[in-house]
Motif scaffolding. Structure first.
Motif, short mmCIF file in Angstrom:
data_model
loop_
_atom_site.label_atom_id
_atom_site.label_comp_id
_atom_site.label_asym_id
_atom_site.label_seq_id
_atom_site.Cartn_x
_atom_site.Cartn_y
_atom_site.Cartn_z
N GLY A 224 45.37 -28.18 68.95
CA GLY A 224 43.96 -28.49 68.79
C GLY A 224 43.56 -29.94 68.39
O GLY A 224 44.72 -30.56 68.06
N PHE A 225 42.33 -30.21 68.42
CA PHE A 225 42.29 -31.75 67.76
C PHE A 225 42.53 -31.70 66.30
O PHE A 225 43.06 -32.73 65.82
N ALA A 226 42.30 -30.69 65.35
CA ALA A 226 42.67 -30.89 63.88
C ALA A 226 44.08 -30.96 63.69
O ALA A 226 44.40 -31.84 63.08
N THR A 227 44.94 -30.23 64.39
CA THR A 227 46.42 -30.02 64.10
C THR A 227 47.04 -31.42 64.84
O THR A 227 47.94 -32.05 64.32
N ALA A 228 46.70 -31.82 65.88
CA ALA A 228 46.98 -32.76 66.58
C ALA A 228 46.95 -34.00 65.69
O ALA A 228 47.69 -35.02 65.76
N THR A 229 45.74 -34.22 65.22
CA THR A 229 45.30 -35.54 64.82
C THR A 229 45.95 -35.70 63.21
O THR A 229 46.19 -36.63 62.86
N ARG A 230 46.02 -34.37 62.78
CA ARG A 230 46.71 -34.42 61.47
C ARG A 230 48.05 -34.78 61.54
O ARG A 230 48.82 -35.70 60.72
N ALA A 231 48.89 -34.48 62.55
CA ALA A 231 50.24 -34.69 63.04
C ALA A 231 50.22 -36.47 63.32
O ALA A 231 51.18 -36.98 62.72
N ALA A 232 49.23 -36.84 63.91
CA ALA A 232 49.18 -38.22 64.09
C ALA A 232 48.93 -39.10 62.99
O ALA A 232 49.65 -39.85 62.78
N ALA A 233 48.04 -38.61 61.97
CA ALA A 233 47.95 -39.45 60.75
C ALA A 233 49.14 -39.58 59.98
O ALA A 233 49.71 -40.58 59.60
N ALA A 234 49.91 -38.30 60.04
CA ALA A 234 51.03 -38.14 59.24
C ALA A 234 52.24 -39.14 59.81
O ALA A 234 53.26 -39.63 59.25
N GLY A 235 52.14 -39.13 61.11
CA GLY A 235 53.22 -40.16 61.82
C GLY A 235 52.73 -41.57 62.25
O GLY A 235 53.53 -42.43 62.74
N GLY A 236 51.84 -42.02 61.45
CA GLY A 236 51.35 -43.34 61.41
C GLY A 236 50.52 -43.65 62.82
O GLY A 236 50.41 -44.89 63.15
N VAL A 237 49.85 -42.88 63.59
CA VAL A 237 49.11 -43.05 64.79
C VAL A 237 47.74 -43.06 64.31
O VAL A 237 47.28 -41.90 63.80
#
Ligand SMILES: [Zn+2]
Length: 455
Positions: free
Chosen positions: A84-97
């Motif tokens: 989902g948007f919440a989990t995908a974008t949390r992963a992105a933030a943690a990965g520098g995306v």
């Protein structure tokens, strides 16, 4: 340097981030990045006195532009239990995306109409930790939706040339591909193509990874890319090959570009990091389409990237629930194809790039600048005045072992589990706001990502 002090209008910046290794569009050097509101207002020398509400000195820790990942399958709405948007974008933030572009399929409805785009935006609103833009879909029968979707701000259109894996997003036949390219040329919109030719693909089953790889041979990519090149040449449209795996196609792509055809290509971290020889039978977490190929192919992909024939490295983040990804049987026919790597892509690419003499300038170009340009996101992808203050503090020396339990994506399934990667994201700023908690490496605060239009 001696001389008259430069006159600076008295102003207070919201944030200054200093690094002796700031990755700028032209080179990497010591600099201070001054931020006003959401944007980079000035690039000053490293030691310059600047009045700022916050002044962060990273010392020797490199500062990169926030990554732009133009190939992400969020799956919400409709398959939110996959991602989902919440989990995908949390992963992105943690990965520098700091920006993702959401693919139009695997959500229900797929983003093939303006109404579906509205559903997407409604589903994403208020949940995103990083900025999110959207691809539209080109499928049989939605020709009338292409221009309205373009006007509604999608960054371009995605199509398949063979079965996509989900029934609601059918592939285009060759004549339809040509027709869509013609329509998109008229609006100067981009078509991104999953380029495998279904007539060259056979059905795989069983636990044998080499049999799965053989079921989707390089010629399947070659035949499909030939169709894309012919269509782009005939219509003058802009076309882009997503997730290139077969390195034998690099020369053909380079040749088409040299001939003036408006073509570009991306590959993914997993094609650059793994080789098929190391994948155990039954290890369906490595399944993706087209497949991870052999080590010789991987090295040729690296050469294509270094030569500029392949411009972008993006994740093709495509998760699903563990029971679909790793059915107990280990059957490559039954498993979902897709690798989720938003959070570890930068580290995986850096780990592999530095072994081959790559620099952070290269990585920033492949993973931030080029994807932003591809998607027409003109405020993204560079540490430069006027651009969004999307920044990443990245430790290129620190190694860590990938622990699936520490991934922010919805399901902790990853072929990187247990791998030691070099290079760790220490902080991510989105439009001047830091996203990661001190020492935790995980997002804290409130999601403040915006939903973007092309431009
Ligand atoms: Zn994809």
């Amino acid at each position: 340097m001696a001389g008259r002090p430069r006159e600076v209008s008295p102003r207070v910046y919201d944030l200054v981030v200093r690094s002796r290794r700031t990755v700028l569009p032209t080179d990497t050097r010591a600099a201070a990045v001054a931020v006003s509101g959401p944007s980079i207002a000035a690039i000053a020398s490293y030691g310059e006195h600047l009045d700022a509400a916050r002044d962060v000195d990273l010392g020797d820790l490199p500062l990169l532009p926030g990554l732009v990942d133009t190939h992400v399958h969020v799956n919400e709405p409709g398959r939110t239990e996959w991602e989902g948007f919440a989990t995908a974008t949390r992963a992105a933030a943690a990965g520098g995306v700091t920006t993702i572009c959401d693919m139009p399929l695997n959500s229900v409805p797929p983003t093939t109409s303006v109404a579906a785009l509205r559903d997407k935006r409604a589903a994403a609103a208020g949940k995103c930790w990083v900025d999110v833009a959207f691809w539209g879909g080109a499928v049989p029968g939605n020709a009338d939706s292409l221009l309205p979707l373009h006007q509604a701000g999608v960054v371009g259109f995605k199509c398949f040339l063979l079965d996509s894996g989900v029934p609601e997003f059918p592939p285009l036949a060759v004549a339809e591909l040509r027709s869509v390219l013609g329509s998109l040329a008229a609006m100067d919109a981009l078509l991104v193509v999953h380029a495998e030719d279904g007539s060259q693909v056979s059905t795989a089953s069983g636990r044998d990874f080499s049999a799965f790889v053989a079921s989707r041979p390089p010629v399947a990519e070659r035949r499909a890319i030939e169709q894309v090149i012919a269509g782009a040449a005939a219509t003058r449209a802009r076309a882009h090959i997503v997730h290139l795996s077969a390195a034998e196609c690099v020369a053909m792509i380079a040749g088409a570009k040299a001939a003036g055809i408006r073509l570009s290509a991306e590959t993914c971290p997993h094609y650059l990091f793994f080789a098929s020889e190391e994948v155990p039978d039954g290890a369906t977490e490595f399944k993706c389409c087209p497949p991870i190929r052999g080590a010789v192919n991987r090295e040729a992909l690296w050469r294509g990237l270094e030569a500029g024939a392949i411009e972008c490295v993006v994740s093709d983040h495509s998760p699903c629930p563990p029971e679909l990804k790793s059915p107990g049987s280990g059957d490559f026919g039954a498993a979902w194809g897709g690798i989720a790597s938003l959070q570890v892509g930068l580290s995986a690419v850096w780990t592999a790039a530095r072994r081959r003499g790559g620099t952070l300038d290269h990585v920033a170009r492949w993973m931030a600048t080029a994807p932003a340009a591809l998607a027409g996101l003109s405020a993204k992808g560079r540490v430069a005045v006027g651009y969004d203050a999307d920044l990443v503090a990245f430790d290129p020396e620190e190694s860590f072992m990938v622990d699936p339990a520490r991934l922010e994506q919805r399901h902790p399934v990853t072929p990187y589990a247990g791998r030691t990667l070099t290079g760790r994201v220490r902080q991510t700023w989105l439009r001047g706001t830091s996203l990661l908690g001190p020492d935790s490496g995980t997002p804290d605060g409130e999601p403040a990502g915006r939903l973007l239009n092309r431009g």
